[in-house]
Motif scaffolding. Structure first.
Motif, short mmCIF file in Angstrom:
data_model
loop_
_atom_site.label_atom_id
_atom_site.label_comp_id
_atom_site.label_asym_id
_atom_site.label_seq_id
_atom_site.Cartn_x
_atom_site.Cartn_y
_atom_site.Cartn_z
N TYR A 118 0.82 -1.22 0.00
CA TYR A 118 0.00 0.00 0.00
C TYR A 118 0.85 1.26 0.00
CZ TYR A 118 -3.49 3.41 1.55
OH TYR A 118 -4.31 4.51 1.65
N ARG A 119 1.92 1.25 0.76
CA ARG A 119 2.77 2.43 0.81
C ARG A 119 3.27 2.81 -0.58
NH1 ARG A 119 8.16 2.86 1.06
NH2 ARG A 119 8.40 0.63 1.50
N ASN A 120 3.67 1.82 -1.36
CA ASN A 120 4.16 2.10 -2.70
C ASN A 120 3.03 2.45 -3.67
OD1 ASN A 120 7.05 1.85 -2.44
ND2 ASN A 120 6.71 -0.33 -2.08
N ALA A 121 1.85 1.85 -3.46
CA ALA A 121 0.70 2.24 -4.29
C ALA A 121 0.36 3.71 -4.06
CB ALA A 121 -0.51 1.35 -3.97
N VAL A 122 0.36 4.13 -2.79
CA VAL A 122 0.09 5.54 -2.49
C VAL A 122 1.14 6.44 -3.13
CG1 VAL A 122 -0.01 7.25 -0.63
CG2 VAL A 122 -1.23 5.08 -0.40
N ALA A 123 2.39 6.01 -3.11
CA ALA A 123 3.45 6.81 -3.73
C ALA A 123 3.18 6.99 -5.23
CB ALA A 123 4.81 6.14 -3.52
N THR A 124 2.68 5.93 -5.88
CA THR A 124 2.32 6.05 -7.30
C THR A 124 1.17 7.02 -7.48
OG1 THR A 124 3.08 3.80 -7.78
CG2 THR A 124 1.55 4.79 -9.34
N TYR A 125 0.15 6.88 -6.66
CA TYR A 125 -0.99 7.80 -6.76
C TYR A 125 -0.57 9.25 -6.52
CZ TYR A 125 -4.35 3.90 -6.86
OH TYR A 125 -5.08 2.78 -7.19
N ARG A 157 2.18 10.56 -7.24
CA ARG A 157 2.94 11.02 -8.40
C ARG A 157 2.06 11.30 -9.60
NH1 ARG A 157 5.23 7.53 -12.07
NH2 ARG A 157 5.21 5.83 -10.57
N VAL A 158 1.01 10.50 -9.81
CA VAL A 158 0.26 10.61 -11.07
C VAL A 158 -1.01 11.44 -10.94
CG1 VAL A 158 1.17 8.40 -11.86
CG2 VAL A 158 -1.09 8.48 -10.77
N GLU A 159 -1.51 11.66 -9.71
CA GLU A 159 -2.80 12.33 -9.56
C GLU A 159 -2.71 13.85 -9.61
OE1 GLU A 159 -5.62 9.46 -6.74
OE2 GLU A 159 -4.59 11.18 -5.88
N ASP A 160 -3.77 14.44 -10.11
CA ASP A 160 -4.03 15.87 -9.95
C ASP A 160 -5.43 15.97 -9.35
OD1 ASP A 160 -4.00 18.61 -10.01
OD2 ASP A 160 -4.41 18.77 -12.15
N PHE A 161 -5.49 15.88 -8.03
CA PHE A 161 -6.77 15.76 -7.32
C PHE A 161 -7.32 17.13 -7.01
CE2 PHE A 161 -9.07 14.83 -3.19
CZ PHE A 161 -10.19 14.30 -3.81
N ALA A 162 -8.56 17.38 -7.43
CA ALA A 162 -9.20 18.67 -7.25
C ALA A 162 -10.13 18.70 -6.04
CB ALA A 162 -9.99 19.05 -8.50
N GLY A 163 -9.89 17.80 -5.09
CA GLY A 163 -10.72 17.74 -3.90
C GLY A 163 -10.00 18.21 -2.66
N ARG A 215 -1.94 11.44 1.27
CA ARG A 215 -2.58 10.40 0.46
C ARG A 215 -2.93 10.81 -0.96
NH1 ARG A 215 -4.58 10.55 5.53
NH2 ARG A 215 -4.36 8.67 6.80
N ARG A 216 -3.14 12.11 -1.21
CA ARG A 216 -3.65 12.54 -2.51
C ARG A 216 -2.64 13.40 -3.24
NH1 ARG A 216 -8.93 11.14 -3.41
NH2 ARG A 216 -8.00 10.99 -5.48
N GLY A 217 -2.47 13.11 -4.53
CA GLY A 217 -1.51 13.84 -5.33
C GLY A 217 -2.10 15.07 -5.98
N SER A 218 -1.25 16.03 -6.30
CA SER A 218 -1.67 17.22 -7.03
C SER A 218 -0.61 17.54 -8.08
CB SER A 218 -1.86 18.41 -6.09
OG SER A 218 -0.64 18.76 -5.46
N GLY A 219 -1.06 18.05 -9.23
CA GLY A 219 -0.14 18.41 -10.28
C GLY A 219 0.27 17.28 -11.20
N GLY A 220 -0.24 16.08 -10.96
CA GLY A 220 0.08 14.95 -11.84
C GLY A 220 -0.74 14.96 -13.11
N ARG A 221 -0.58 13.93 -13.89
CA ARG A 221 -1.22 13.89 -15.21
C ARG A 221 -2.68 13.44 -15.17
NH1 ARG A 221 2.15 10.62 -18.83
NH2 ARG A 221 3.81 10.50 -17.29
N ILE A 222 -3.09 12.78 -14.08
CA ILE A 222 -4.44 12.21 -14.02
C ILE A 222 -5.34 13.12 -13.20
CG2 ILE A 222 -5.82 10.27 -13.20
CD1 ILE A 222 -3.57 8.42 -13.88
N TYR A 223 -6.19 13.86 -13.89
CA TYR A 223 -7.12 14.76 -13.21
C TYR A 223 -8.27 13.94 -12.60
CZ TYR A 223 -10.43 18.54 -12.33
OH TYR A 223 -11.29 19.41 -11.73
N VAL A 224 -8.54 14.21 -11.32
CA VAL A 224 -9.61 13.54 -10.59
C VAL A 224 -10.33 14.59 -9.77
CG1 VAL A 224 -10.20 11.75 -8.92
CG2 VAL A 224 -8.23 11.41 -10.42
N GLU A 225 -11.65 14.53 -9.77
CA GLU A 225 -12.41 15.47 -8.95
C GLU A 225 -13.54 14.75 -8.24
OE1 GLU A 225 -14.01 18.43 -11.56
OE2 GLU A 225 -15.48 17.08 -12.48
#
Length: 543
Positions: free
Chosen positions: A144-151, A153-159, A165-175
């Motif tokens: 899980y720790r490494n899965a979170v690290a991936t998330y 890196r890749v997330e751009d979370f608008a919440g 736990r949540r990434g920002s500025g990554g390539r995958i936009y999530v809201e």
């Protein structure tokens, strides 16, 4: 509610320049990498290879473009795609465990695969999912720790901000679901009324414990679906090292005497071609087609393949076994009052909860959604016709004990695989789904949802235990999360090692949901991205 027909939707296209790029280049006889499938995982790996290496990459996709409005419009995802040419239209074998029904198994047949026809839900999975993968593979890279690290890196979370736990500025936009409907918010209040806590984020701390209720995270931006190619593939389509061949069907993988995968046999524009991969073949065709292609190539259970006249290249007993899917029952339904009819918003399924049918479980096994239109199987519809205006809570089972299998019945590459989905085969699943039906009824009939209820249509009160189980069998349907048919691991049923390489065959790896040892808790798009990112790190020397 006005329903747009598939024909009307198909007339409204996305970006024609993207469609033109998919078929813009000639197909050569040799590439560094050949990727089979342009779905979620294939798009990730292709994009990463172009970014991080100087390799040439061919992506082979059986379907067509993802630029139809049927794909891009979030609200029409179900009515405009399921059962069309954008769906493989697989059907499971009839089973007594679902009262003799043959359940359809939608899977995307177009660029983006499932990420182009699904409900756009970004559900990252539970802590225990990834820690389980790490335990059974003996590789902490999957924890899980490494899965979170991936998330991260890749997330751009608008919440809500959650830097842990949540990434920002990554390539995958999530809201989080924007401007959620009154029905969705009342559903969350109804969850609280029966003791299920409400959270601000469906993918944060909620998925490290017993679960809870929240607005769904969506892959939608500016009112349009964001499939995985939008984040990984589209920006690279002009690169001459990347070729995406659509309408192309892989027949088999070529394997030489040294047991190395050397290329593929594929039909392109009606011509049978042999294409060589000088570095690696990446199999990303999905949990039904991936084992099919392996078996046609002589990789699978010798006792099944030899009678078909297939030369055995690797006797791997796990190929096609361990099939897992989630159940989304269709469903518990109510009629709207005449003076309070709610039109669907966003994707029509804006809120859900994760919960346990048994407190002793190590992770939630239930994931129902509120759906702002009637949601019925054909069997229920025939017995209890849907009202003109209605809504549903779909009981969801996301930690199934049942297992199925995928097999081939002939050597014809165009023949459809035979799928025994195993739905509700294990009595524990029927018990959990029946419990979930009762829980959904309690929520739907709770005080916060009364303004939206004219009457409960199905299943209704006063049913015996036998009647409840019968309703569960008749309403059971797939969640579209087929997986686990070529699992990674170290036991005798494993198909790949923990680094995703197929046992006994050099030069071949698998990177789709087939490799999951056990299906994750919730929608599988996000965990499949984690798998594909890990594969890309391995291929590019970063792991």
């Amino acid at each position: 509610m006005t329903v747009t027909t598939p024909a009307e939707i198909d007339g409204l296209d996305g970006d024609p320049r993207i469609t033109a790029e998919y078929g813009a280049r000639p197909i050569y006889d040799r590439y560094d990498y050949v990727i089979i499938g342009a779905g979620t995982s294939g798009s990730v790996v292709a994009g990463r290879l172009i970014e991080d290496t100087d390799a040439s990459v061919l992506v082979i996709e059986a379907g067509g473009t993802d630029q139809s409005r049927a794909v891009l419009d979030p609200l029409t995802w179900f009515s405009a795609n399921i059962g069309t040419e954008r769906d493989w239209q697989f059907v499971a074998e009839p089973s007594a465990h679902v009262n003799g029904r043959a359940l359809t198994l939608p899977m995307g047949r177009l660029v983006g695969g499932g990420s182009s026809i699904n409900a756009m839900i970004w559900a990252r999975g539970h802590r225990e999912d990834f820690d389980y993968w790490a335990r059974v593979t003996g590789d902490d890279a999957w924890n899980y720790r490494n899965a979170v690290a991936t998330y991260l890196r890749v997330e751009d979370f608008a919440g809500p901000a959650d830097p842990v736990r949540r990434g920002s500025g990554g390539r995958i936009y999530v809201e989080p679901t924007p401007n959620a409907s009154a029905l969705a918010n009342a559903f969350l209040e109804g969850c609280e009324a029966v003791g299920i806590p409400r959270f601000a984020d469906a993918n944060g701390v909620m998925m490290e414990g017993d679960g809870g209720a929240a607005l769904a995270n969506l892959r939608v931006k500016d009112g349009k679906r964001q499939n995985i190619p939008a984040s990984y593939l589209w920006d690279h389509l002009g690169d001459p090292r990347l070729t995406v061949a659509t309408g192309a069907t892989v027949h088999r993988i070529s394997i030489d005497r040294a047991k190395r995968a050397t290329g593929v046999t594929v039909v392109i524009d009606g011509e049978l071609r042999n294409i060589t991969a000088s570095t690696k073949i990446v199999l990303a065709a999905g949990a039904i087609n991936t084992p099919k292609i392996l078996m046609l190539s002589g990789i699978g259970r010798a006792q099944d393949l030899a009678p078909l006249g297939i030369t055995i290249e690797a006797d791997l007993q796990g190929v096609g076994q361990n099939f897992q899917d989630h159940i989304l029952a269709a469903g518990c339904n109510w009629a709207f009052p005449d003076d309070n009819v709610q039109d669907p918003l966003n994707n029509g399924g804006e809120a859900n909860f994760f919960w346990k049918s048994d407190s002793a479980l190590d992770r939630p096994d239930l994931q129902p959604f509120v759906i702002s239109y009637p949601y019925y199987t054909d069997t229920l519809q025939a017995r209890h016709p849907a009202p003109p205006n209605g809504w549903a809570i779909a009981p969801g089972l996301v930690s199934p004990a049942s297992r199925g299998q995928v097999r081939i019945a002939s050597t014809d590459p165009e023949a459809t695989p035979v799928v025994d989905a195993g739905f509700l085969q294990d009595p524990r699943d029927l018990e959990a789904l029946t419990y979930c039906v009762d829980l959904c009824r309690d929520i739907g009939n709770s005080a916060p949802l009364r303004p939206f209820v004219k009457r409960e249509v199905v299943p209704g009160p006063g049913r015996t235990g036998r009647e409840k189980r019968d309703f569960a069998r008749n309403s059971a349907w797939t969640y579209f999360h087929q997986s686990c048919t070529a699992k990674m691991g170290v036991d005798d049923m494993s198909v790949t090692d923990p680094r995703l390489n197929v046992y006994g065959i050099e030069g071949l790896c698998i990177t789709d949901a087939s490799v999951m040892p056990r299906v994750t808790t919730g929608n599988t798009m996000a965990p499949t991205v984690v798998i594909a990112e890990r594969c890309a790190d391995i291929l590019t020397g970063k792991a």
